[in-house]
Design a protein around this motif. Structure first.
Motif, PDB file in Angstrom:
ATOM      1  N   UNK A 107      -8.833   7.429  -8.522  1.00  0.00           N
ATOM      2  CA  UNK A 107      -9.528   8.141  -9.824  1.00  0.00           C
ATOM      3  C   UNK A 107     -10.800   8.982  -9.570  1.00  0.00           C
ATOM      4  N   UNK A 108     -11.722   8.148  -8.787  1.00  0.00           N
ATOM      5  CA  UNK A 108     -13.058   8.757  -8.562  1.00  0.00           C
ATOM      6  C   UNK A 108     -12.599  10.049  -7.572  1.00  0.00           C
ATOM      7  N   UNK A 109     -11.788  10.258  -6.904  1.00  0.00           N
ATOM      8  CA  UNK A 109     -11.431  11.498  -6.420  1.00  0.00           C
ATOM      9  C   UNK A 109     -10.655  12.390  -7.143  1.00  0.00           C
ATOM     10  N   UNK A 110     -10.599  12.380  -8.447  1.00  0.00           N
ATOM     11  CA  UNK A 110      -9.722  13.171  -9.344  1.00  0.00           C
ATOM     12  C   UNK A 110      -8.535  13.184  -9.050  1.00  0.00           C
ATOM     13  N   UNK A 111      -7.980  12.513  -8.524  1.00  0.00           N
ATOM     14  CA  UNK A 111      -6.423  12.460  -8.030  1.00  0.00           C
ATOM     15  C   UNK A 111      -6.258  13.415  -6.975  1.00  0.00           C
ATOM     16  N   UNK A 112      -7.239  14.055  -6.171  1.00  0.00           N
ATOM     17  CA  UNK A 112      -6.807  14.946  -5.355  1.00  0.00           C
ATOM     18  C   UNK A 112      -6.027  14.671  -4.249  1.00  0.00           C
ATOM     19  N   UNK A 113      -5.897  13.297  -3.910  1.00  0.00           N
ATOM     20  CA  UNK A 113      -5.114  12.686  -2.713  1.00  0.00           C
ATOM     21  C   UNK A 113      -4.755  11.259  -2.960  1.00  0.00           C
ATOM     22  N   UNK A 114      -3.781  10.720  -2.298  1.00  0.00           N
ATOM     23  CA  UNK A 114      -3.647   9.304  -2.378  1.00  0.00           C
ATOM     24  C   UNK A 114      -4.169   8.553  -1.410  1.00  0.00           C
ATOM     25  N   UNK A 115      -5.129   7.682  -1.771  1.00  0.00           N
ATOM     26  CA  UNK A 115      -5.896   6.901  -0.739  1.00  0.00           C
ATOM     27  C   UNK A 115      -5.274   5.747  -0.075  1.00  0.00           C
ATOM     28  N   UNK A 116      -5.122   5.639   1.073  1.00  0.00           N
ATOM     29  CA  UNK A 116      -4.527   4.274   1.677  1.00  0.00           C
ATOM     30  C   UNK A 116      -5.447   3.757   2.830  1.00  0.00           C
ATOM     31  N   UNK A 117      -5.330   2.473   3.077  1.00  0.00           N
ATOM     32  CA  UNK A 117      -6.313   1.931   3.930  1.00  0.00           C
ATOM     33  C   UNK A 117      -5.986   2.376   5.539  1.00  0.00           C
ATOM     34  N   UNK A 118      -6.826   2.912   5.861  1.00  0.00           N
ATOM     35  CA  UNK A 118      -6.592   3.382   7.460  1.00  0.00           C
ATOM     36  C   UNK A 118      -6.296   2.299   8.343  1.00  0.00           C
ATOM     37  N   UNK A 119      -4.937   2.271   8.690  1.00  0.00           N
ATOM     38  CA  UNK A 119      -4.430   1.348   9.608  1.00  0.00           C
ATOM     39  C   UNK A 119      -4.163   0.018   8.917  1.00  0.00           C
ATOM     40  N   UNK A 120      -4.237  -0.100   7.572  1.00  0.00           N
ATOM     41  CA  UNK A 120      -3.971  -1.382   6.686  1.00  0.00           C
ATOM     42  C   UNK A 120      -5.070  -2.179   7.220  1.00  0.00           C
ATOM     43  N   UNK A 121      -6.030  -1.923   7.775  1.00  0.00           N
ATOM     44  CA  UNK A 121      -7.167  -3.100   8.248  1.00  0.00           C
ATOM     45  C   UNK A 121      -8.345  -3.364   7.686  1.00  0.00           C
ATOM     46  N   UNK A 122      -8.880  -4.344   7.528  1.00  0.00           N
ATOM     47  CA  UNK A 122     -10.087  -4.684   6.882  1.00  0.00           C
ATOM     48  C   UNK A 122     -10.740  -5.219   8.258  1.00  0.00           C
ATOM     49  N   UNK A 123     -11.937  -4.927   8.811  1.00  0.00           N
ATOM     50  CA  UNK A 123     -12.721  -5.193   9.818  1.00  0.00           C
ATOM     51  C   UNK A 123     -13.969  -6.296   9.518  1.00  0.00           C
ATOM     52  N   UNK A 124     -14.107  -7.221  10.171  1.00  0.00           N
ATOM     53  CA  UNK A 124     -14.987  -8.172   9.905  1.00  0.00           C
ATOM     54  C   UNK A 124     -15.936  -8.076  11.198  1.00  0.00           C
TER      55      UNK A 124
END
Length: 188
Positions: A54-71
Protein backbone atom coordinates in the motif's frame (compact mmCIF):
# COMPACT_ATOMS: atom_id res chain seq x y z
CA UNK A 1 7.60 -9.06 82.00
CA UNK A 2 5.17 -7.50 79.49
CA UNK A 3 8.10 -5.58 77.95
CA UNK A 4 10.12 -8.78 77.50
CA UNK A 5 7.17 -10.57 75.88
CA UNK A 6 6.58 -7.55 73.62
CA UNK A 7 10.29 -7.41 72.58
CA UNK A 8 10.36 -11.17 71.92
CA UNK A 9 7.14 -10.95 69.88
CA UNK A 10 8.60 -8.12 67.78
CA UNK A 11 11.80 -10.09 67.34
CA UNK A 12 9.89 -13.19 66.18
CA UNK A 13 7.82 -11.17 63.71
CA UNK A 14 10.97 -9.53 62.34
CA UNK A 15 12.73 -12.89 61.93
CA UNK A 16 9.63 -14.32 60.27
CA UNK A 17 9.49 -11.47 57.79
CA UNK A 18 13.20 -11.70 57.03
CA UNK A 19 12.93 -15.44 56.46
CA UNK A 20 10.45 -14.83 53.67
CA UNK A 21 13.31 -13.99 51.34
CA UNK A 22 11.84 -10.69 50.28
CA UNK A 23 9.26 -12.20 47.96
CA UNK A 24 5.71 -13.14 48.49
CA UNK A 25 4.49 -10.59 51.02
CA UNK A 26 3.69 -11.34 54.66
CA UNK A 27 5.13 -14.73 55.61
CA UNK A 28 5.41 -15.64 51.93
CA UNK A 29 1.68 -16.20 51.58
CA UNK A 30 0.98 -13.66 48.82
CA UNK A 31 2.23 -14.63 45.36
CA UNK A 32 5.08 -12.67 43.84
CA UNK A 33 3.95 -11.14 40.55
CA UNK A 34 5.76 -12.50 37.52
CA UNK A 35 7.41 -9.91 35.29
CA UNK A 36 5.63 -9.37 32.00
CA UNK A 37 7.66 -11.04 29.25
CA UNK A 38 8.92 -8.77 26.49
CA UNK A 39 7.17 -9.68 23.24
CA UNK A 40 9.58 -10.39 20.39
CA UNK A 41 9.10 -7.83 17.67
CA UNK A 42 10.13 -8.81 14.17
CA UNK A 43 10.07 -6.62 11.06
CA UNK A 44 7.03 -8.34 9.55
CA UNK A 45 4.99 -7.70 12.70
CA UNK A 46 5.54 -3.95 12.34
CA UNK A 47 5.31 -3.75 8.53
CA UNK A 48 3.46 -6.50 6.72
CA UNK A 49 3.82 -7.11 2.99
CA UNK A 50 0.32 -5.66 2.45
CA UNK A 51 1.22 -2.47 4.33
CA UNK A 52 4.42 -2.06 2.31
CA UNK A 53 2.48 -2.76 -0.90
CA UNK A 54 0.00 0.00 0.00
CA UNK A 55 2.80 2.46 0.91
CA UNK A 56 4.44 1.76 -2.47
CA UNK A 57 1.16 2.78 -4.17
CA UNK A 58 0.81 -0.77 -5.44
CA UNK A 59 3.79 -0.33 -7.81
CA UNK A 60 5.06 -3.86 -7.17
CA UNK A 61 4.29 -6.84 -4.96
CA UNK A 62 6.77 -6.94 -2.08
CA UNK A 63 8.06 -10.32 -0.89
CA UNK A 64 10.59 -11.13 1.81
CA UNK A 65 13.99 -11.55 0.18
CA UNK A 66 14.84 -15.20 0.57
CA UNK A 67 11.93 -15.58 2.98
CA UNK A 68 14.32 -14.90 5.87
CA UNK A 69 14.33 -12.66 8.90
CA UNK A 70 17.86 -12.27 10.20
CA UNK A 71 18.74 -12.02 13.87
CA UNK A 72 21.77 -10.07 15.06
CA UNK A 73 23.15 -9.96 18.61
CA UNK A 74 19.94 -11.42 20.03
CA UNK A 75 18.10 -8.09 19.99
CA UNK A 76 18.20 -6.92 16.36
CA UNK A 77 16.01 -8.36 13.64
CA UNK A 78 16.04 -7.28 10.02
CA UNK A 79 14.68 -8.29 6.67
CA UNK A 80 14.24 -6.90 3.19
CA UNK A 81 11.20 -6.74 0.95
CA UNK A 82 11.98 -6.96 -2.76
CA UNK A 83 9.77 -6.92 -5.84
CA UNK A 84 8.39 -10.08 -7.35
CA UNK A 85 9.87 -10.55 -9.89
CA UNK A 86 13.06 -8.92 -8.62
CA UNK A 87 14.24 -5.69 -10.19
CA UNK A 88 10.87 -3.97 -10.65
CA UNK A 89 11.40 -1.50 -7.80
CA UNK A 90 13.60 -0.42 -4.92
CA UNK A 91 13.84 -2.73 -1.94
CA UNK A 92 12.46 -1.87 1.51
CA UNK A 93 14.72 -2.89 4.40
CA UNK A 94 13.42 -2.93 7.98
CA UNK A 95 15.54 -3.31 11.10
CA UNK A 96 14.19 -3.53 14.64
CA UNK A 97 16.45 -3.27 17.69
CA UNK A 98 14.44 -4.00 20.80
CA UNK A 99 15.05 -4.27 24.51
CA UNK A 100 15.09 -7.73 26.01
CA UNK A 101 15.62 -9.32 29.40
CA UNK A 102 19.36 -8.70 28.94
CA UNK A 103 19.43 -5.54 26.76
CA UNK A 104 17.93 -2.46 28.42
CA UNK A 105 15.92 0.27 26.69
CA UNK A 106 18.72 2.64 27.73
CA UNK A 107 21.22 0.55 25.74
CA UNK A 108 18.99 0.80 22.67
CA UNK A 109 18.58 4.56 23.22
CA UNK A 110 22.33 5.21 23.58
CA UNK A 111 23.04 3.27 20.39
CA UNK A 112 20.25 5.16 18.56
CA UNK A 113 21.42 8.55 19.88
CA UNK A 114 25.08 7.85 19.06
CA UNK A 115 24.17 6.99 15.45
CA UNK A 116 21.93 10.08 15.24
CA UNK A 117 24.69 12.41 16.46
CA UNK A 118 27.02 11.10 13.75
CA UNK A 119 24.57 12.12 11.00
CA UNK A 120 25.01 15.85 10.45
CA UNK A 121 22.76 15.57 7.37
CA UNK A 122 19.79 14.38 9.41
CA UNK A 123 16.35 15.95 9.24
CA UNK A 124 14.15 15.70 12.35
CA UNK A 125 10.65 14.34 11.89
CA UNK A 126 7.98 15.30 14.42
CA UNK A 127 5.04 13.16 15.48
CA UNK A 128 6.54 9.71 14.90
CA UNK A 129 7.59 7.78 18.00
CA UNK A 130 9.59 9.51 20.71
CA UNK A 131 12.39 10.64 18.36
CA UNK A 132 12.60 10.30 14.59
CA UNK A 133 14.92 11.55 11.89
CA UNK A 134 15.62 10.99 8.23
CA UNK A 135 19.13 10.49 6.95
CA UNK A 136 18.59 9.39 3.36
CA UNK A 137 17.92 6.69 2.31
CA UNK A 138 16.53 5.78 5.75
CA UNK A 139 14.22 6.93 8.50
CA UNK A 140 15.23 6.15 12.08
CA UNK A 141 12.72 6.02 14.94
CA UNK A 142 13.10 5.42 18.67
CA UNK A 143 9.93 4.45 20.54
CA UNK A 144 9.10 2.38 23.62
CA UNK A 145 12.63 1.06 24.06
CA UNK A 146 12.99 0.02 20.43
CA UNK A 147 14.90 1.43 17.48
CA UNK A 148 13.41 1.09 14.01
CA UNK A 149 15.30 1.79 10.80
CA UNK A 150 13.51 1.68 7.46
CA UNK A 151 15.35 2.15 4.16
CA UNK A 152 13.22 2.60 1.07
CA UNK A 153 13.30 4.39 -2.26
CA UNK A 154 16.20 6.33 -3.71
CA UNK A 155 17.22 9.84 -4.63
CA UNK A 156 16.40 11.89 -1.49
CA UNK A 157 13.34 13.39 -3.16
CA UNK A 158 10.14 14.61 -1.52
CA UNK A 159 8.48 11.44 -2.83
CA UNK A 160 11.05 9.26 -1.05
CA UNK A 161 10.73 11.35 2.13
CA UNK A 162 6.95 10.82 2.13
CA UNK A 163 7.38 7.08 1.54
CA UNK A 164 9.74 6.84 4.53
CA UNK A 165 7.38 8.86 6.75
CA UNK A 166 4.35 6.75 5.72
CA UNK A 167 6.20 3.49 6.41
CA UNK A 168 7.50 4.76 9.78
CA UNK A 169 4.06 5.95 10.90
CA UNK A 170 2.58 2.53 10.17
CA UNK A 171 5.52 0.75 11.84
CA UNK A 172 5.18 2.83 15.03
CA UNK A 173 1.40 2.26 15.15
CA UNK A 174 1.99 -1.50 14.91
CA UNK A 175 4.85 -1.40 17.44
CA UNK A 176 2.74 0.53 19.96
CA UNK A 177 -0.02 -2.07 19.60
CA UNK A 178 2.47 -4.77 20.67
CA UNK A 179 4.57 -3.07 23.39
CA UNK A 180 3.24 -1.12 26.35
CA UNK A 181 4.70 2.29 27.18
CA UNK A 182 7.78 2.06 29.36
CA UNK A 183 7.50 3.39 32.89
CA UNK A 184 9.08 6.80 33.42
CA UNK A 185 12.26 6.41 35.50
CA UNK A 186 12.07 7.88 39.00
CA UNK A 187 13.35 11.43 39.26
CA UNK A 188 12.10 12.44 35.79
Amino acid sequence: MKKIIFVLSCLLVTIGLCACGGGGGLFGLAPTPEPTPVPEIDPVSILSPDEVYEALNYEYVPVIDGGLIYHDDGYKHYMTYVSDPKGQGDSVRIEVAQYTDTVTPETIWYSFDEAMQKRSDRESVEGIGEVAYIAFPSIHVYDRGCGITISAGSGDSEEQRQLLVNLAQRAVTNLEAQISPLPVPEGN
